[in-house]
Design an enzyme around this catalytic site. Structure first.
Site, PDB file in Angstrom:
ATOM      1  N   TYR A   1      30.519 -27.692   9.028  1.00  0.00           N
ATOM      2  CA  TYR A   1      31.781 -27.231   8.424  1.00  0.00           C
ATOM      3  C   TYR A   1      32.910 -28.209   8.749  1.00  0.00           C
ATOM      4  CZ  TYR A   1      36.154 -24.661   7.946  1.00  0.00           C
ATOM      5  OH  TYR A   1      37.433 -24.311   7.612  1.00  0.00           O
TER       6      TYR A   1
ATOM      7  N   LYS B   1      52.395 -30.837  -0.076  1.00  0.00           N
ATOM      8  CA  LYS B   1      51.118 -31.436   0.332  1.00  0.00           C
ATOM      9  C   LYS B   1      50.134 -31.442  -0.836  1.00  0.00           C
ATOM     10  CE  LYS B   1      47.399 -30.854   3.750  1.00  0.00           C
ATOM     11  NZ  LYS B   1      46.231 -30.650   2.859  1.00  0.00           N
TER      12      LYS B   1
ATOM     13  N   SER C   1      48.899 -24.086   9.788  1.00  0.00           N
ATOM     14  CA  SER C   1      48.255 -23.849   8.499  1.00  0.00           C
ATOM     15  C   SER C   1      48.493 -22.442   7.986  1.00  0.00           C
ATOM     16  CB  SER C   1      46.748 -24.086   8.632  1.00  0.00           C
ATOM     17  OG  SER C   1      46.066 -23.671   7.471  1.00  0.00           O
TER      18      SER C   1
ATOM     19  N   ARG D   1      37.591 -32.679   1.234  1.00  0.00           N
ATOM     20  CA  ARG D   1      36.985 -31.344   1.284  1.00  0.00           C
ATOM     21  C   ARG D   1      37.198 -30.527   0.009  1.00  0.00           C
ATOM     22  NH1 ARG D   1      35.551 -29.599   6.307  1.00  0.00           N
ATOM     23  NH2 ARG D   1      36.085 -27.428   5.945  1.00  0.00           N
TER      24      ARG D   1
ATOM     25  N   HIS E   1      42.672 -33.515   1.251  1.00  0.00           N
ATOM     26  CA  HIS E   1      42.003 -32.575   2.160  1.00  0.00           C
ATOM     27  C   HIS E   1      40.853 -33.232   2.918  1.00  0.00           C
ATOM     28  CE1 HIS E   1      43.786 -28.569   1.159  1.00  0.00           C
ATOM     29  NE2 HIS E   1      44.164 -29.224   0.082  1.00  0.00           N
TER      30      HIS E   1
ATOM     31  N   GLN F   1      53.147 -24.301   6.992  1.00  0.00           N
ATOM     32  CA  GLN F   1      52.601 -24.443   5.644  1.00  0.00           C
ATOM     33  C   GLN F   1      52.684 -23.102   4.923  1.00  0.00           C
ATOM     34  OE1 GLN F   1      48.316 -24.886   5.228  1.00  0.00           O
ATOM     35  NE2 GLN F   1      48.579 -26.453   3.667  1.00  0.00           N
TER      36      GLN F   1
ATOM     37  N   ARG G   1      31.436 -26.831  -1.081  1.00  0.00           N
ATOM     38  CA  ARG G   1      31.069 -27.645   0.071  1.00  0.00           C
ATOM     39  C   ARG G   1      29.628 -27.261   0.392  1.00  0.00           C
ATOM     40  NH1 ARG G   1      36.673 -26.912   1.736  1.00  0.00           N
ATOM     41  NH2 ARG G   1      36.177 -25.275   3.243  1.00  0.00           N
TER      42      ARG G   1
END
Length: 387
Positions: free
Chosen positions: A27, A253, A109, A280, A277, A130, A167
Site C-alpha cells: 500500500y 494541490k 491530510s 498513486r 499523488h 488540506q 491500485r
C-alpha cells in the site's frame, strides 16, 4: 536494520519492510495501474544532472527560506498523507512534532487517521490543513471552521480527487473498505507481531477528521461515509467561493497543467502545488519535475510553486528549486521513517535530507536558497527541453 545504521531514505524504505506486513508495504510503495507515473517521477529527477563548482566560499552557506511568509529551515514540507495510523500509532502527531522540530511545515491530510484538533497543539503555526469539497457543503464548511478555530492560516485544496484509478497491489491484498485480505496475508501479517501488537493496543485505525454518531470513522465505515459525501461535481466555482470566505492563504494541490496553474492564480491561489499523488492516482501523465518549468512560467511569479513526487535525496530539492519551485513536498520518506521507528526516525529522516541538501548546495556553489536557479544544471540543453 537498526536506526543508527540508517543513512538514507532508501534505508528507511528497506527497514520499514521489517516492521510492516506485506499488504501494508505494498500500500505504501504502490502506485496506480502499471505504476508508470510513479517510476517516471524518479526517472526524470535522476535524468537531471547538476553542475559542480569549485573554490566557492561556503562558510556562510544557509539553507533557510520562506514559504508563504513562514520561515523554514530548508525548502522541504511534509505532504498530506492519509491513514498514517496503519504505519505506526504515533501517526500524524509524531510526524508533525518532528517536522516542527526540523523547522518545517506539516500539512494535515483530509483523510488523516486522527483529527485536526489532535495535531494542532504539536504543529502550532506550522500546521496547514488540506480540505476537500464534499457533497454536503455543510461538511466542508464545518471542517473550515474547525481549521479556523485551531489557528490554521493556510488551506490546501484537494483539487484532483474527482477521479480515482485502481491500485492493483491493494486489490490483490483485498484492501477495500472494509479490508478483505486473502488467506496468505493472514500468514504474512502474523510474521510481524510488533505491528499486530501496536494495532491491538495502540491508536485505533480511523479516519479521524470525520465522524458518524459523534465518533471518528472506523475503516469499515468509510465506504458508507464516502457514498454519502463523495463529490464528483467540485469545480473552479467551489474554489472561487472558498477564496471569498477564507482570508488566509490558499493553495491548490494536484496541478499538473500550465493552463490549470494560470487559472488557479486567476482565482486567487497563493500557492500552486504540482502533484500526481506520487503516481498513486493517474498512470498516464508526466513526472512532476517535467511539468514544473511550464507551470512556473504560467504562474509568472504571482503565486508560489511547490512540487512533490519522488523526492528522496537532498539534491532532488536543489533540482526542483533550480527549475523554479519555491519548495518541495515529501510524503513517503516520512512514512517509511515513521513505520521504522516513530517520531525519532522521522526526525532523523529530516536531518538526512537537510544534510544532503546542504551538501548539494555546496557542490553547485550556491550559498543561499534564493540563488539556486537554472545555472545549477550541468546540461543546459536538457533543462531547455522543459521550457
Amino acid at each position: 536494520m537498526r536506526n543508527k545504521w540508517i543513512v538514507s531514505i532508501d534505508d528507511y524504505r528497506k527497514a520499514s519492510r521489517w516492521h510492516l506486513p506485506k499488504m501494508i508495504t505494498d500500500y505504501l510503495d504502490g502506485g496506480a495501474l502499471d505504476e508508470i507515473t510513479m517510476r517516471a517521477n524518479r526517472d526524470s529527477l535522476d535524468a537531471l544532472k547538476l553542475r559542480q563548482r569549485s573554490m566557492v566560499d561556503l562558510s556562510n552557506l544557509a539553507t533557510d527560506t520562506t514559504v508563504l511568509g513562514q520561515s523554514v529551515a530548508l525548502p522541504l514540507i511534509v505532504a498530506p498523507m492519509g491513514m498514517l495510523t496503519i504505519f505506526h500509532p504515533g501517526s500524524d502527531p509524531a510526524v508533525a512534532r518532528a517536522a516542527v522540530a526540523a523547522g518545517s511545515i506539516f500539512i494535515h491530510s483530509a483523510w488523516a487517521g486522527c483529527s485536526l484538533e489532535e495535531v494542532a497543539p504539536f504543529a502550532g503555526d506550522k500546521l496547514w490543513a488540506q480540505v476537500a469539497f464534499w457533497k454536503d457543503p455543510a461538511e466542508t464548511e464545518s471542517y473550515i471552521q474547525r481549521a479556523r478555530k485551531v489557528g490554521v492560516k493556510t488551506l490546501v485544496v484537494a483539487g484532483d480527487v474527482g477521479s480515482a484509478s485502481k491500485r492493483e497491489r491493494d486489490l490483490h491484498h483485498g484492501l477495500s473498505m472494509p479490508p478483505k485480505p486473502p488467506v496468505i496475508d493472514y500468514f504474512t501479517t502474523a510474521m510481524r507481531p510488533q505491528w499486530i501488537y501496536r494495532w491491538l493496543t495502540g491508536r485505533k485505525m480511523t479516519y479521524g477528521n470525520y465522524t458518524i454518531g459523534g465518533k471518528a470513522l472506523r475503516m469499515n465505515q468509510m465506504n458508507q461515509w464516502m457514498a454519502n459525501n463523495k463529490n464528483s461535481s467540485a469545480s473552479w466555482d467551489d474554489f472561487a467561493k472558498l477564496r471569498q470566505q477564507w482570508d488566509g492563504k490558499l493553495v491548490i494541490k494536484g496541478i499538473m497543467d500550465a493552463e490549470d496553474a494560470a487559472r488557479a492564480v486567476a482565482e486567487g491561489a497563493d500557492g500552486v502545488f504540482i502533484s500526481n499523488h506520487g503516481g498513486r492516482q493517474f498512470d498516464a501523465q508526466p513526472a512532476t519535475i517535467d511539468v514544473l518549468p511550464s507551470i512556473v512560467e504560467a504562474v509568472d511569479g504571482k503565486a508560489e510553486v511547490y512540487l512533490d513526487g519522488g523526492i528522496r535525496r537532498g539534491h532532488d530539492i536543489v533540482k526542483a528549486v533550480g527549475l523554479g519551485a519555491t519548495a518541495v513536498m515529501a510524503g513517503r520518506p516520512f512514512a517509511y521513517a515513521l513505520a521504522t521507528g516513530g517520531e525519532p526516525a522521522v526526525a532523523k529522516a529530516f536531518k538526512i535530507l537537510h544534510d544532503e541538501f546542504k551538501g548539494a548546495m555546496g557542490f553547485v556553489g550556491k550559498t543561499n536558497v534564493a540563488s539556486i536557479d537554472e545555472s545549477v544544471f550541468a546540461l543546459p540543453s536538457r533543462v531547455n527541453d522543459y521550457v
